[in-house]
Scaffold this motif. Structure first.
Motif, PDB file in Angstrom:
ATOM      1  N   UNK A   1      -6.453   8.073   0.561  1.00  0.00           N
ATOM      2  CA  UNK A   1      -5.299   7.547  -0.231  1.00  0.00           C
ATOM      3  C   UNK A   1      -5.799   6.179  -0.883  1.00  0.00           C
ATOM      4  N   UNK A   2      -6.678   5.288  -0.198  1.00  0.00           N
ATOM      5  CA  UNK A   2      -6.914   3.903  -0.569  1.00  0.00           C
ATOM      6  C   UNK A   2      -6.567   2.753   0.127  1.00  0.00           C
ATOM      7  N   UNK A   3      -6.366   2.969   1.082  1.00  0.00           N
ATOM      8  CA  UNK A   3      -5.824   1.991   1.989  1.00  0.00           C
ATOM      9  C   UNK A   3      -7.007   0.832   2.089  1.00  0.00           C
TER      10      UNK A   3
ATOM     11  N   UNK B   1       2.086   1.697  -3.437  1.00  0.00           N
ATOM     12  CA  UNK B   1       0.994   2.242  -4.248  1.00  0.00           C
ATOM     13  C   UNK B   1       0.550   3.592  -4.096  1.00  0.00           C
ATOM     14  N   UNK B   2       0.893   3.900  -2.710  1.00  0.00           N
ATOM     15  CA  UNK B   2       0.292   5.447  -2.313  1.00  0.00           C
ATOM     16  C   UNK B   2       1.126   6.409  -3.006  1.00  0.00           C
ATOM     17  N   UNK B   3       2.340   6.107  -3.446  1.00  0.00           N
ATOM     18  CA  UNK B   3       3.361   6.919  -3.952  1.00  0.00           C
ATOM     19  C   UNK B   3       3.123   6.889  -5.461  1.00  0.00           C
ATOM     20  N   UNK B   4       2.422   6.059  -6.005  1.00  0.00           N
ATOM     21  CA  UNK B   4       2.187   6.030  -7.536  1.00  0.00           C
ATOM     22  C   UNK B   4       2.776   4.822  -8.143  1.00  0.00           C
TER      23      UNK B   4
ATOM     24  N   UNK C   1      -7.427  10.190   6.294  1.00  0.00           N
ATOM     25  CA  UNK C   1      -6.095   9.972   5.391  1.00  0.00           C
ATOM     26  C   UNK C   1      -6.113   8.934   4.547  1.00  0.00           C
ATOM     27  N   UNK C   2      -6.396   7.697   5.288  1.00  0.00           N
ATOM     28  CA  UNK C   2      -6.066   6.345   4.694  1.00  0.00           C
ATOM     29  C   UNK C   2      -7.234   6.171   3.799  1.00  0.00           C
TER      30      UNK C   2
ATOM     31  N   UNK D   1       0.822  -1.149   0.150  1.00  0.00           N
ATOM     32  CA  UNK D   1      -0.096   0.098   0.099  1.00  0.00           C
ATOM     33  C   UNK D   1       0.964   1.226   0.040  1.00  0.00           C
TER      34      UNK D   1
ATOM     35  N   UNK E   1      -0.147  11.262   0.764  1.00  0.00           N
ATOM     36  CA  UNK E   1      -0.254  11.388   2.207  1.00  0.00           C
ATOM     37  C   UNK E   1       1.220  11.263   2.586  1.00  0.00           C
TER      38      UNK E   1
ATOM     39  N   UNK F   1      -5.155   3.066  -5.317  1.00  0.00           N
ATOM     40  CA  UNK F   1      -4.118   4.030  -4.664  1.00  0.00           C
ATOM     41  C   UNK F   1      -3.120   4.841  -5.671  1.00  0.00           C
TER      42      UNK F   1
END
Ligand SMILES: Nc1ncnc2c1ncn2[C@@H]1O[C@H](COP(=O)(O)OP(=O)(O)OP(=O)(O)O)[C@@H](O)[C@H]1O
Ligand SMILES: [Mg+2]
Lengths: 428, 252
Positions: B50-52, A381-384, B46-47, A378, B84, B74
């Motif tokens: 951002x798609x957790x 992925x959260x960084x793209x 926030x999660x 995650x 985030x 995400x």
């Protein structure tokens, strides 16, 4: 001592199609190996070190057919590395495809040519380490290779080899059953890198014996090819002298059945032995690393680092033992075996063993089996980073400790790119 | 920029409701702060944005520049410009910080149809940005966050933000664990990014950060809802009096 009838019959059937060459110094070594094999019989499912791996297809008279695999979408591994190449196709030496066997500080001969002489330096090595390695754990397929190898290379290193010696195994015939035996002797202070790559045959039985003299350094990097249907039983036996270094890394991608034995003896003081493996299997894949390291000298260091990436029912096996003999004080032994299971169907079986008869030693071992870390996934992925790429990064991270055992950065990078290729092809 | 409407969220595996109707609207170029008692749902918000995994949106919506955020993966949210800075940055053994940064940056550029950055250009960029955040080259070589101190991890988050240049930056307690000088560094890093086209949502427990990063609006979150919004003076009120008065006010 007689074998039980079933074992005797199986052995007789297996040997029926093989021809025994009694000529020269090699003939004598072969006879001894044949006697060892006759006393042991072939491995069976009930043998202690074959519980997790069924040896049947490694011992039948004919190998199960295995189509050759065209890896044409990828440049062959080690391609960019300047080396002396020896090519074996289905176990048969291919002179045209091979380089001239001259390399400063290194004598390279073929077993098939050197075996007929009356005396040879390899007499003190051929079958000798293999015979020592039969105790306390029997390795009949190694004795079979000593007795019936049709060829191999004998390498004696007296200086610092200017470039690696590279054994390339090609697989063409669907029914080939290759048996090879190599010996490498590093004289005191000598240095050699040995590369091996390719599947060799539908079935491959192989022994590599390595004598690493005082202060010598031996690097071994091997990539076992991408064939899916191949079967292989390989063995490395090494004796490592005082202050010497032995490092072996194996990459295995695919293969229906692979059993890699490593039997290493640290006989001199301050010797170092590292053996590592990264293997990846998707589906019909069974990979077994069986390692036995004996510490005899003082202040020796051994490391075993084995990592397996498994999916779709692939099976990984690790059997690793550290034996510290009386007097092997200040031994530093480390062993880690880990699997990354990419789904719920795959399986990892590990049997770590420690047997210690000295009081001042440091030995650690660990074995884990797990999935990809969701939180790390995650975060990436959260960084793209897209899912698949993030998964690949994490798989490579998982394998990093094993690849880190390769000292040559160019070779390590080559291996890394193979892993990336595999992951790319086998992304869900 | 970011618009959240009546967002309700529960845990996927449990019947535990965490967010109970969050409404929030952040305009382009604005800086908003969220304060609130522990466990009020700030990180969860926030999660979810951002798609957790692990959260289930039962009601409401969230959009980034008009795009439905909650439907996206995400990585798509990141490429759309959401970032985030984690309250607890994740350690990833075996993945080098540089590899990570470069992979992330190039992946986002690729998704947006931009050209990938060359190794040389990337190196120059990362060195320059790391320098202003006083992150030394040694740290960049190490695996992502492994062996980093708490403060180093937070600075590393801001470095990632500076490299990725997102449009909507959410900072979850980036100030916790930072010494006074590091907080100044981080605040400078954030202020350097302030821009008419970029918005910030700063989650914090302390007024001090807001001295450095001046918010346009301060929100108070409690029990999964924004219970009060106001100007920077609201943060001062919390600093001086705690949440008791605010909570009592709402309870009436
Ligand atoms: N995955 C989870 N499993 C169980 N409980 C969870 C989970 N995620 C959040 N919670 C619970 O939801 C509530 C809100 O948590 P959250 O982390 O969003 O609070 P917070 O406002 O960020 O608090 P803090 O100020 O302490 O960081 C807490 O009670 C927390 O325990
Ligand atoms: Mg929080």
């Amino acid at each position: 001592m007689n074998l039980p009838k079933a074992k005797q019959d199986a052995l007789t059937a297996r040997l029926a199609g093989l021809s025994f060459d009694a000529r020269g110094w090699l003939g004598a070594a072969r006879s001894e190996a044949l006697a060892r094999l006759g006393a042991m019989g072939l491995p069976g499912k009930r043998d202690e070190y074959w519980r997790y791996t069924d040896p049947t297809s490694l011992t039948t008279p004919e190998p199960p057919p295995a189509a050759a695999f065209d890896a044409g979408d990828e440049t062959p591994v080690f391609d960019g590395i300047d080396r002396v190449k020896l090519v074996f196709t289905d176990g048969v030496f291919d002179a045209d495809a091979s380089d001239d066997l001259t390399l400063a500080g290194v004598e390279i001969e073929r077993l098939a040519e050197a075996g007929g002489a009356d005396i040879h330096w390899a007499q003190g090595l051929y079958g000798v380490l293999e015979a020592r390695g039969q105790n306390p754990v029997q390795r009949p397929l190694a004795a079979l290779a000593s007795a019936f190898a049709t060829d191999g290379v004998l390498i004696r290193v007296t200086g610092r080899a200017a470039k690696p010696v590279s054994l390339i195994y090609r697989h063409v015939s669907e029914t080939s059953d290759a048996i090879l035996h190599h010996c490498v002797k590093l004289e005191p202070g000598a240095e050699l890198t040995l590369l091996e790559n390719g599947p060799a045959a539908a079935r491959f039985t192989k022994v590599l014996e390595v004598e690493v003299g005082t202060g010598a350094r031996f690097h071994h990097i091997r990539a076992q090819g991408r064939d899916h249907a191949r079967r292989a039983a390989t063995h490395v036996f090494a004796r490592i002298g005082a202050g010497a270094l032995f490092k072996s890394f194996t990459l295995t991608a695919n293969g229906r059945l692979t059993r890699n034995d490593a039997v290493l003896e640290l006989v001199g003081d301050d010797a170092v032995a590292h053996v590592a493996g990264a293997s990846m299997g998707d589906g019909d894949f069974h990979h077994d690393d069986t390692v036995f390291i004996t510490h005899e000298g003082e202040r020796c260091e051994s490391r075993q680092v084995f990592k397996k990436v498994l999916k779709n029912g692939a099976v990984g096996v690790f059997q690793g033992k550290i034996l510290v003999k009386p007097g092997a004080q200040k031994t530093d032994g480390y062993q880690i075996s880990q699997s990354l299971l990419l789904d719920g169907d795959s399986q990892f079986l590990a049997k770590p063993e420690l047997e210690i008869y000295a009081d001042d030693v440091k030995c650690s071992h660990g074995s884990t089996s797990g999935a990809i870390d969701d939180t790390a996934l995650y975060y990436l992925r959260s960084r793209g980073v897209p899912l698949r790429q993030a998964q690949s990064l994490l798989v490579l991270a998982f394998l990093a400790e094993a690849i880190g055992e390769i000292e040559d950065e160019a070779i390590a990078e080559d291996i890394r790119s193979r892993l990336e290729g595999w992951l790319h092809r086998h992304a869900h | 920029m970011l618009e959240i409407n009546n967002l309700h969220v529960k845990l996927e595996d449990e019947d535990k409701v965490i967010l109970r109707g969050v409404d929030l609207k952040i305009g382009a170029g604005e800086v908003h702060a969220i304060m609130g008692p522990n466990g009020s749902g700030k990180s969860t918000l926030s999660y979810v944005l951002s798609g957790r995994d692990g959260y289930e949106v039962t009601e409401g919506s969230a959009t980034l520049e008009g795009q439905e955020l909650l439907e996206m993966e995400p990585e798509e949210r990141a490429a759309a410009g959401l970032f985030l800075a984690f309250q607890y940055p994740v350690e990833i053994p075996g993945v080098g910080n540089m590899t990570f940064l470069r992979t992330a940056l190039n992946a986002q550029r690729k998704t947006r149809g931009e050209e990938e950055l060359s190794a040389g250009d990337f190196l120059k960029l990362v060195r320059a940005k790391a320098k202003t955040l006083k992150i030394d080259a040694e740290m960049l070589k190490r695996p992502v966050n492994v062996g980093f101190s708490g403060g180093e991890k937070k600075r590393n988050e801001i470095l990632q933000m500076a490299m990725l240049e997102p449009k909507m930056c959410i900072l979850d307690e980036t100030d916790s664990g930072l010494d006074v000088d590091a907080m100044k560094l981080v605040a400078d890093g954030v202020n350097a990014l302030r821009d008419a086209g970029r918005s910030f949502l700063v989650i914090t427990h302390y007024q001090r950060l807001l001295d450095h990063i001046k918010p346009d609006v301060v929100h108070i979150m409690a029990a999964g809802r924004i219970i009060k919004s106001g100007g920077p003076e609201l943060a001062l009120e919390v600093e001086n009096n705690g949440y008791a008065d605010l909570l009592a006010e709402v309870a009436q």
